[in-house]
Motif scaffolding. Sequence first.
Motif, mmCIF file in Angstrom:
data_model
loop_
_atom_site.group_PDB
_atom_site.id
_atom_site.type_symbol
_atom_site.label_atom_id
_atom_site.label_comp_id
_atom_site.label_asym_id
_atom_site.label_seq_id
_atom_site.Cartn_x
_atom_site.Cartn_y
_atom_site.Cartn_z
ATOM 1 N N ASP A 51 0.815 -1.216 0.000
ATOM 2 C CA ASP A 51 0.000 0.000 0.000
ATOM 3 C C ASP A 51 0.850 1.269 0.000
ATOM 4 O OD1 ASP A 51 0.961 0.303 2.569
ATOM 5 O OD2 ASP A 51 -0.958 0.038 3.572
ATOM 6 N N THR A 52 2.160 1.129 -0.202
ATOM 7 C CA THR A 52 3.163 2.212 -0.312
ATOM 8 C C THR A 52 3.517 2.845 1.026
ATOM 9 O OG1 THR A 52 1.702 4.141 -0.672
ATOM 10 C CG2 THR A 52 2.200 2.766 -2.599
ATOM 11 N N THR A 53 3.198 2.211 2.135
ATOM 12 C CA THR A 53 3.516 2.790 3.441
ATOM 13 C C THR A 53 4.358 1.849 4.292
ATOM 14 O OG1 THR A 53 1.550 1.940 4.585
ATOM 15 C CG2 THR A 53 1.348 4.069 3.441
ATOM 16 N N LEU A 54 5.134 2.473 5.163
ATOM 17 C CA LEU A 54 5.862 1.791 6.230
ATOM 18 C C LEU A 54 5.139 2.116 7.529
ATOM 19 C CD1 LEU A 54 8.779 0.355 6.819
ATOM 20 C CD2 LEU A 54 9.366 2.626 7.674
ATOM 21 N N ARG A 55 4.889 1.122 8.345
ATOM 22 C CA ARG A 55 4.225 1.364 9.633
ATOM 23 C C ARG A 55 5.105 0.881 10.775
ATOM 24 N NH1 ARG A 55 -1.601 2.215 10.136
ATOM 25 N NH2 ARG A 55 -2.460 2.754 8.090
ATOM 26 N N ILE A 56 5.088 1.632 11.868
ATOM 27 C CA ILE A 56 5.800 1.268 13.087
ATOM 28 C C ILE A 56 4.761 0.901 14.125
ATOM 29 C CG2 ILE A 56 7.366 2.033 14.909
ATOM 30 C CD1 ILE A 56 7.424 3.841 11.607
ATOM 31 N N TRP A 57 4.915 -0.278 14.724
ATOM 32 C CA TRP A 57 3.936 -0.825 15.662
ATOM 33 C C TRP A 57 4.551 -1.022 17.045
ATOM 34 C CZ3 TRP A 57 -0.810 -1.729 13.246
ATOM 35 C CH2 TRP A 57 -0.791 -1.856 11.857
ATOM 36 N N ALA A 58 3.692 -0.948 18.052
ATOM 37 C CA ALA A 58 4.053 -1.349 19.408
ATOM 38 C C ALA A 58 3.438 -2.723 19.643
ATOM 39 C CB ALA A 58 3.533 -0.342 20.431
ATOM 40 N N PRO A 59 4.208 -3.807 19.547
ATOM 41 C CA PRO A 59 3.616 -5.146 19.650
ATOM 42 C C PRO A 59 2.996 -5.446 21.008
ATOM 43 C CG PRO A 59 6.018 -5.271 19.603
ATOM 44 C CD PRO A 59 5.654 -3.845 19.306
ATOM 45 N N ASP A 74 0.862 -3.702 22.693
ATOM 46 C CA ASP A 74 -0.574 -3.408 22.717
ATOM 47 C C ASP A 74 -1.201 -3.300 21.334
ATOM 48 O OD1 ASP A 74 0.432 -1.007 21.811
ATOM 49 O OD2 ASP A 74 0.003 0.111 23.649
ATOM 50 N N GLY A 75 -0.392 -3.470 20.281
ATOM 51 C CA GLY A 75 -0.941 -3.467 18.940
ATOM 52 C C GLY A 75 -1.130 -2.101 18.313
ATOM 53 N N ARG A 76 -0.662 -1.026 18.965
ATOM 54 C CA ARG A 76 -0.845 0.316 18.417
ATOM 55 C C ARG A 76 0.043 0.541 17.197
ATOM 56 N NH1 ARG A 76 1.336 4.087 20.953
ATOM 57 N NH2 ARG A 76 2.559 2.768 22.372
ATOM 58 N N CYS A 77 -0.477 1.280 16.236
ATOM 59 C CA CYS A 77 0.350 1.780 15.145
ATOM 60 C C CYS A 77 0.934 3.110 15.598
ATOM 61 C CB CYS A 77 -0.473 1.957 13.879
ATOM 62 S SG CYS A 77 0.467 2.625 12.491
ATOM 63 N N VAL A 78 2.214 3.141 15.837
ATOM 64 C CA VAL A 78 2.873 4.327 16.383
ATOM 65 C C VAL A 78 3.034 5.408 15.313
ATOM 66 C CG1 VAL A 78 4.983 5.182 17.493
ATOM 67 C CG2 VAL A 78 4.088 2.911 18.068
ATOM 68 N N ARG A 79 3.357 4.991 14.097
ATOM 69 C CA ARG A 79 3.566 5.959 13.025
ATOM 70 C C ARG A 79 3.375 5.289 11.670
ATOM 71 N NH1 ARG A 79 6.066 10.892 12.503
ATOM 72 N NH2 ARG A 79 6.733 10.849 14.673
ATOM 73 N N GLU A 80 2.863 6.084 10.713
ATOM 74 C CA GLU A 80 2.756 5.647 9.330
ATOM 75 C C GLU A 80 3.628 6.555 8.476
ATOM 76 O OE1 GLU A 80 -0.591 5.120 5.759
ATOM 77 O OE2 GLU A 80 -1.199 5.619 7.808
ATOM 78 N N VAL A 81 4.537 5.947 7.702
ATOM 79 C CA VAL A 81 5.481 6.715 6.887
ATOM 80 C C VAL A 81 5.274 6.338 5.421
ATOM 81 C CG1 VAL A 81 7.897 7.278 6.468
ATOM 82 C CG2 VAL A 81 7.140 6.695 8.788
ATOM 83 N N PRO A 82 4.893 7.302 4.564
ATOM 84 C CA PRO A 82 4.720 6.983 3.139
ATOM 85 C C PRO A 82 6.068 6.806 2.451
ATOM 86 C CG PRO A 82 4.361 9.319 3.510
ATOM 87 C CD PRO A 82 4.538 8.699 4.872
ATOM 88 N N ASP A 83 6.096 5.938 1.442
ATOM 89 C CA ASP A 83 7.316 5.754 0.674
ATOM 90 C C ASP A 83 7.641 7.041 -0.088
ATOM 91 O OD1 ASP A 83 9.426 4.074 -0.620
ATOM 92 O OD2 ASP A 83 8.272 4.621 -2.393
ATOM 93 N N PRO A 84 8.890 7.492 -0.082
ATOM 94 C CA PRO A 84 9.249 8.737 -0.783
ATOM 95 C C PRO A 84 8.910 8.716 -2.273
ATOM 96 C CG PRO A 84 11.020 8.066 0.684
ATOM 97 C CD PRO A 84 10.033 6.943 0.667
#
Length: 487
Positions: free
Chosen positions: A238-246, A248-258
């Motif tokens: 989907d062209t994104t990088l996501r950072i998760w906190a395993p 609790d399952g939270r998505c900490v940040r979504e980073v689009p591909d440059p």
Amino acid sequence: MAAVWQQVLAVDARYNAYRTPGFPQFRTQYIRRRSQLLRENAKAGFEAGPRRRYLRLRAQLLAQRYGPLSEQSSCRACSHSLVAKCNNPLSLSQDFEEEARALGARGHRRSVSRGSYQLQAQMNRAAHDDRPPGGLVPTAAAEASRAMAGDTTLSENYAFAGVYHIFDQHADQAVPKVAFAHDDRHLLACCSWDGTLSVCRLAPGPPAVLRVLRGHRGPVADFAWALSNDLLVSASLDTTLRIWAPSDGRCVREVPDPDGAPLLCCVFQPLNNNLTVVGNGRQGLHVLNISTGKTARGGSARLGGRVLSLCFDAPGHLLWAGDDHGAICSFLFDVATGKLTKAKRLVLGGGAAVTSISARSWISREARDPSVLVSARGPGARLLLYRVVDTEGGLQLKRSFPVAQGTQPVRSIFCPLMSFRQGACVVTGSEDACVYFFDVERSSRAVVNKLQGHGAPVLGVSFNCDESLLASSDARGQVIVWRREQK
């Protein structure tokens, strides 16, 4: 300064599995305490120069205590300076003294001067070693090593057969990767083409899926654990990088591909987990700062095809990237800035595509050459073992094994523990629905074990930290956890 302290913690974490093997809870407590001490000392504003010297000293002392697990640097060049520093108590920092007290409490206290003397003696023996350099394992016999390992063969050591558990929460959707957490026997994660990731716990208690990470709007092609296991990073089509906190399952940040392109692979920088490298479907390679979501200055490069696989060496100074045109490019990586400098390029040819790359400083305690393992799909698919021949990541082919891999993104791995046995083992998935164990030192009959249980091509494989469990995933969403046979 923060980068230096992260490197210190990374060195400690790599050796953590060898501390108090019977007390895994102490290892977790140890790393947390070390992290706290490093953060507190970083606030004191010490100069970076002495901290870097301390890092080199600490890495050498840990190598002397537990064996040289990951450092590729020559011990001979720094032996005299290391001995001088060890004999100078003023060069030891406060947190190193804290570490010495902690080890002493567990019965492992050692005199610094005595340790440095033993280390220098060991390096002097290495300097005069006349073993032939032609093979990965230069010794023809290793009686003492085999005795220390219990005198078992490589085949006996990797006699995985029994099924520990089967996960099927991603049924009918491919699971391209499965990976155990760092220095953890029972924490496991996997990603799926259904757009989710799963975090599973195998023990204590019955195996269970702890949580499913949802948020991606397309298939998840790759993911990686942070060194401390407190974060997961995932790359999606989907062209994104996501950072998760395993936890609790939270998505900490979504980073689009440059480039706005589908992301096909990702990897954490080993010494600076604030930096993540991603490869995309438009030949792009980018170093992303996960705190800011921005690309590092000088941290972008182009390959000749879609970037399918990424791998760092253990010190984090070399990065290899493989594409779907069969090229493997090496890059020099600046840990402080994230800048990439292109170094070497190797083309496999024959229409190959590089679906997996993994690196190991030493394959076993008898094998001195840093090595890279490559899975290549397409005509004449094969598993390739290369020797790293220079500081720029140049590769020289050492072994080749036939593997059934025509169209699927099959992965392969080194066995994580350095063995005292003769021989060294690698593991790979295969499109014939089997998991293969290869002894890289055998010129014939290299298969030492073959696991059959999947009903679809096996894509991902992963060992836990002590090699007691092996996880494998397939193209129909099944994850099998295998256990070692008990002799």
